[in-house]
Design an enzyme around this catalytic site. Structure first.
Site, PDB file in Angstrom:
ATOM      1  N   SER A  37       0.866  -1.186   0.000  1.00 23.90           N
ATOM      2  CA  SER A  37       0.000   0.000   0.000  1.00 23.90           C
ATOM      3  C   SER A  37       0.894   1.224   0.000  1.00 23.90           C
ATOM      4  CB  SER A  37      -0.847   0.029   1.270  1.00 23.90           C
ATOM      5  OG  SER A  37      -0.075   0.474   2.379  1.00 23.90           O
ATOM      6  N   ASP A  38       0.362   2.362  -0.422  1.00 26.00           N
ATOM      7  CA  ASP A  38       1.110   3.581  -0.135  1.00 26.00           C
ATOM      8  C   ASP A  38       0.876   3.919   1.333  1.00 26.00           C
ATOM      9  OD1 ASP A  38       2.756   5.748  -0.296  1.00 26.00           O
ATOM     10  OD2 ASP A  38       1.806   6.644  -2.037  1.00 26.00           O
ATOM     11  N   TRP A  39       1.648   4.824   1.825  1.00 26.23           N
ATOM     12  CA  TRP A  39       1.715   5.168   3.249  1.00 26.23           C
ATOM     13  C   TRP A  39       0.305   5.363   3.865  1.00 26.23           C
ATOM     14  CZ3 TRP A  39       6.173   6.431   6.294  1.00 26.23           C
ATOM     15  CH2 TRP A  39       5.889   7.021   7.519  1.00 26.23           C
ATOM     16  N   ALA A  40      -0.073   4.447   4.720  1.00 26.63           N
ATOM     17  CA  ALA A  40      -1.336   4.535   5.467  1.00 26.63           C
ATOM     18  C   ALA A  40      -2.579   4.580   4.580  1.00 26.63           C
ATOM     19  CB  ALA A  40      -1.325   5.751   6.399  1.00 26.63           C
ATOM     20  N   SER A  41      -2.436   4.198   3.310  1.00 25.51           N
ATOM     21  CA  SER A  41      -3.586   4.358   2.412  1.00 25.51           C
ATOM     22  C   SER A  41      -4.693   3.343   2.687  1.00 25.51           C
ATOM     23  CB  SER A  41      -3.148   4.286   0.948  1.00 25.51           C
ATOM     24  OG  SER A  41      -2.611   3.015   0.670  1.00 25.51           O
TER      25      SER A  41
END
Ligand code: BGC
Length: 642
Positions: free
Chosen positions: A291-295
Site C-alpha cells: 500500500s502507499d503510506w497509510a492508504s
C-alpha cells in the site's frame, strides 16, 4: 518536430493490454521452500509478514501509528513485522535485521525498503529531467548507480520507479515521472526496472527490487490536487495509465505500490479490479503489492470503509499484500481470519508473494549479504558514480531557444554576469526526493562556471528566491517583497557582455504535496528578469524547475533559454559544460510546456475533435478565444547548439 506533426502519433483505440493473459515465471525450488516455511507459520506470523513499519525519521504522511521505537522493536521480536522502510546504513539495518533473524521464532529476515527515486547519496537529475534525455541506456545506468549505493547502504528494495502519466504540470509529482507519454513512459519504466534489478537474479548484492508506483491513475487526480479522486474512462485507463506498469512487469518487476487516490469511486488500495483482476490475474504479476503510506487506513476517511476491520478486509481481498505504516493488518486481520470473516487463502497469497521476493533477493541464504561496511564506504559517492550522474545530467538538459547564437559562451574575453540565488544554491538542485542524500551537496551553477577561468565572471545574487531555506516537510515561501539586490544586479548586467540568469522553482517546490495553481516564475523573478532585460537583453535564462512552467514572456523576449531542471549532485558541472559548448545538449521535452495555466492539462496525444482546424473562418471550431491552442514548447521539442 512541429506540434502539428506530432498529432499523427495520437493513438486512440482501447488497447488490449488488460486482456492479455500472461505469467511472470516462478522458480519451483523457491516455491517449494515457501511451502515448507508457510506450513510452519502461525496466522500471527503470516500477517506479521504483511506489516511494514517506518524507521524513525521524517515522514511523508500522518505520524506513524506503529508506536515508539521500543514498541516497534518488540513487535519485530514477536514476528509481527515483515519489512521496514527508511532504515538505512549498514549499522542500522544490521541492528533491526539481527532482531528479525536471531530473535524471532522462525528467523524470517526483514525486507528493507527506501525511496531511492533518482539516486541514493549521489543524485542523478530528477526523473522528469532524465526522461528528457530519451536515452534509455543512460537512464538504466542511472538506476543502476542508485541501486548500487542503496544496496551498499543495506537497502533491499526501492519504492521506484514512479511511472504515473500526467498531463497536468500543476501536479508537483510530475517531477518524479517520465512525462506525458505512455509509450516513452513504458520504455523508461522498463529501463529503470532493469537498472535497479539487473538481470532479476539478484546474484549481485548491488541490485535491489524495484516498485512500480502508484497503481493507478494518481496522475489524473481532480484539479491536480494531491491525494485526490480520479474519474477516468477505460480509454484513459488502458491507453494512458496502465501501459508503463505493464511494461515494467514484463521487465520482471518485483513489487507494485498502490496509489492514494480513488479511481471512479474506489480507493486504489481496495480496488480488486485493478489489483487482482488486472495486475495479478491477467498480467500474471507474481511479486507483491504494497500500500502507499497509510492508504489502507485512509479508505475509512474516503468514506469507503466503515472502520478498520472493513478497511483491512477490503484491502487484503482486493490484493494489497503489505500495509505500509497503516497499522491496520496486524491489529485487525488476524482476528478477521480467526473469525472466518476473511478467507485464509487471501493471507496465504499475500505471504507467499512477500516471501518469494525475500527468497529471490537471497535474504534467506544470507540475511546480511547487503551488509558490508567496507563496501558501503567504497561505493557510496564513488568517482564512477559521480561520473555516471554527470553524464546523465548533461543528457537531461534541453535547449529551448538560442537566438543569434548567444550560446555557447565564448571561452575567453567575455564578461559574464551571473544572477539569481539559484545560481549559488547547492541544495535546490538536489530536488525534493533526496532523503538518502545530504543537504547542500550539489555542485552549484556558480561553482561549475568558475571552472572556466579565462572569462570574467561576476556573480551577483540580485534576488533571494525564498524567505527561508525550504525543507522536505514545509511549504516553500517565495520572496515577494525584498528587491534590495536589484540595483547591484542591474549594475553587473550593464557591465556584462552576456547575462546568465538562473531562475525557476526551488527543488522543494515540486514533488509530493506540491501542487501549484500558477506556473509562472514564482516570487519576484519575472519582475527581476524584466528589469535586467531593460538594462541588457543579452540574456541566457537557465531554468531550474521540477515541471513545465509558463514562460511565454521569456520565450518571446529572452534570446537563449536552457531547461536545466534540478540536475542532482553534478548540476553545476553539467550546466557549465553545456553553456560553454563542451557538451551539445540533446534533450527533448518529455512534457508539453503550456502557454498559460488555462491550457493545463495539455499533451500531444489528444483526440483531434470533429472541428480541429478553422476551416470556415468563423469562431465555431475547437480553440481558445484568447490564446493559441498549441503549447508554448511541445512534447519532444529539441534544438541544438551546433
Ligand atoms: C509516497 C510514496 C512513497 C512513500 C514512502 C508516500 O507518501 O506517496 O511514493 O514511496 O510515501 O515514503
Amino acid at each position: 518536430m512541429k506540434f502539428k506533426n506530432l498529432l499523427a502519433l495520437t493513438f486512440l483505440s482501447v488497447s488490449t493490454i488488460a486482456f492479455v493473459n500472461a505469467q511472470q515465471k516462478l522458480n519451483p525450488e523457491i516455491e517449494k521452500k515457501i511451502d515448507v516455511l508457510m506450513s510452519k507459520m502461525t496466522i500471527d506470523e503470516k500477517v506479521g509478514q504483511m506489516n511494514q513499519y517506518n524507521g524513525f525519521w521524517d515522514v511523508t504522511g500522518p505520524a506513524p501509528v506503529g508506536g515508539t521505537a521500543e514498541q516497534k522493536y518488540e513487535n519485530i521480536k514477536k514476528g509481527l513485522v515483515g519489512s521496514m522502510l527508511t532504515v538505512r546504513g549498514v549499522k542500522e539495518v544490521k541492528a533491526v535485521q539481527k532482531i528479525a533473524v536471531e530473535q524471532t521464532r522462525l528467523g524470517i529476515p526483514l525486507i528493507i525498503g527506501f525511496d531511492v527515486i533518482h539516486g541514493y547519496k549521489t543524485l542523478s537529475p530528477i526523473p522528469l529531467a532524465e526522461a528528457a534525455s530519451w536515452d534509455l541506456k543512460a537512464i538504466e545506468k542511472s538506476a543502476e548507480v542508485a541501486a548500487s549505493e542503496a544496496a551498499a547502504s543495506g537497502i533491499n528494495w526501492t519504492f521506484g520507479p514512479m511511472m504515473d502519466i500526467s498531463r497536468d504540470a500543476r501536479w508537483g509529482r510530475v517531477m518524479e515521472g517520465a512525462g506525458e507519454d505512455p509509450y516513452l513512459g513504458g520504455k523508461i519504466a522498463a529501463a529503470r526496472v532493469r537498472g535497479f534489478q539487473g538481470d532479476n537474479t539478484f546474484k549481485s548484492p548491488l541490485r535491489i527490487a524495484a516498485t512500480a508506483k502508484h497503481f493507478a491513475a494518481y496522475g489524473f487526480g481532480g484539479s491536480a490536487l494531491e491525494y485526490n479522486a480520479a474519474e477516468i474512462g477505460t480509454n484513459t485507463l488502458y491507453n494512458q495509465v496502465l501501459p508503463p506498469f505493464k511494461s515494467a512487469i514484463d521487465a520482471g518487476l518485483r513489487s507494485v505500490m498502490t496509489s492514494f487516490n480513488t479511481i471512479n469511486g474506489v480507493p486504489a488500495s481496495g480496488d480488486k479490479y485493478l489489483l487482482r483482476d488486472i495486475l495479478k490475474n491477467k498480467w500474471g504479476f507474481n511479486g507483491f503489492v504494497i500500500s502507499d503510506w497509510a492508504s489502507i487506513r485512509e479508505m475509512i476517511f474516503w468514506g469507503y470503509s466503515k472502520d478498520e476491520n472493513a478497511a483491512a478486509k477490503s484491502a487484503v481481498e482486493a490484493g494489497t499484500d503489505m500495509d505500509m505504516e497503516g497499522g491496520i493488518y496486524v491489529p485487525y486481520l488476524i482476528d478477521l481470519v480467526k473469525q472466518g470473516k476473511v478467507k485464509q487463502e487471501f493471507i496465504d497469497d499475500a505471504v507467499r508473494r512477500i516471501l518469494r521476493v525475500k527468497y529471490e533477493l537471497g535474504l534467506f541464504d544470507d540475511p546480511y549479504r547487503f551488509l558490508d561496511e567496507k563496501r558501503e564506504k567504497e561505493i557510496i559517492g564513488s568517482k564512477a558514480n559521480r561520473e555516471a550522474v554527470l553524464d546523465m545530467a548533461k543528457k537531461s538538459i534541453v535547449l529551448l531557444k538560442n537566438d543569434n547564437n548567444i550560446l555557447p559562451l565564448k571561452k575567453s574575453g567575455q564578461k559574464i554576469a551571473l544572477l539569481g540565488s539559484l545560481a549559488e544554491s547547492k541544495n535546490s538542485p538536489l530536488g525534493s526526493w533526496r532523503i538518502g542524500s545530504d543537504n547542500n551537496t550539489a555542485v552549484s551553477v556558480l561553482e561549475g562556471l568558475q571552472q572556466y577561468k579565462d572569462n570574467a565572471l561576476n556573480y551577483v545574487k540580485g534576488l533571494e528566491l525564498t524567505k527561508t531555506e525550504p525543507t522536505f516537510l514545509t511549504e516553500v515561501e517565495y520572496n515577494t517583497t525584498d528587491k534590495t539586490g536589484f540595483e547591484e544586479a542591474k549594475k553587473a548586467a550593464k557591465e556584462a557582455d552576456v547575462v546568465v540568469m538562473v531562475l525557476g522553482e526551488h527543488g522543494f517546490s515540486s514533488g509530493e504535496a506540491r501542487t501549484r495553481t500558477n506556473l509562472d516564475l514564482p516570487g519576484l523573478q519575472q519582475e527581476f528578469l524584466e528589469e535586467i532585460y531593460k538594462i541588457n537583453p543579452n540574456i541566457v535564462l537557465v531554468l531550474n524547475n521540477g515541471r513545465p512552467l509558463t514562460i511565454s514572456w521569456a520565450a518571446e523576449k529572452i534570446p537563449a533559454i536552457v531547461e536545466a531542471w534540478q540536475l542532482g549532485t553534478e548540476t553545476g558541472n553539467a550546466v557549465a559544460q553545456v553553456l560553454y559548448g563542451d557538451y551539445n545538449p540533446s534533450g527533448k521535452l518529455p512534457m508539453s510546456f503550456p502557454r498559460n495555466i488555462g491550457q493545463v492539462p495539455i499533451s500531444y496525444n489528444h483526440y483531434s475533435t470533429g472541428r480541429f482546424t478553422n476551416k470556415d473562418n468563423n469562431v465555431f471550431w475547437s480553440h481558445y478565444s484568447d490564446v493559441d491552442k498549441t503549447p508554448l514548447y511541445p512534447f519532444c521539442l529539441r534544438i541544438e547548439l551546433y
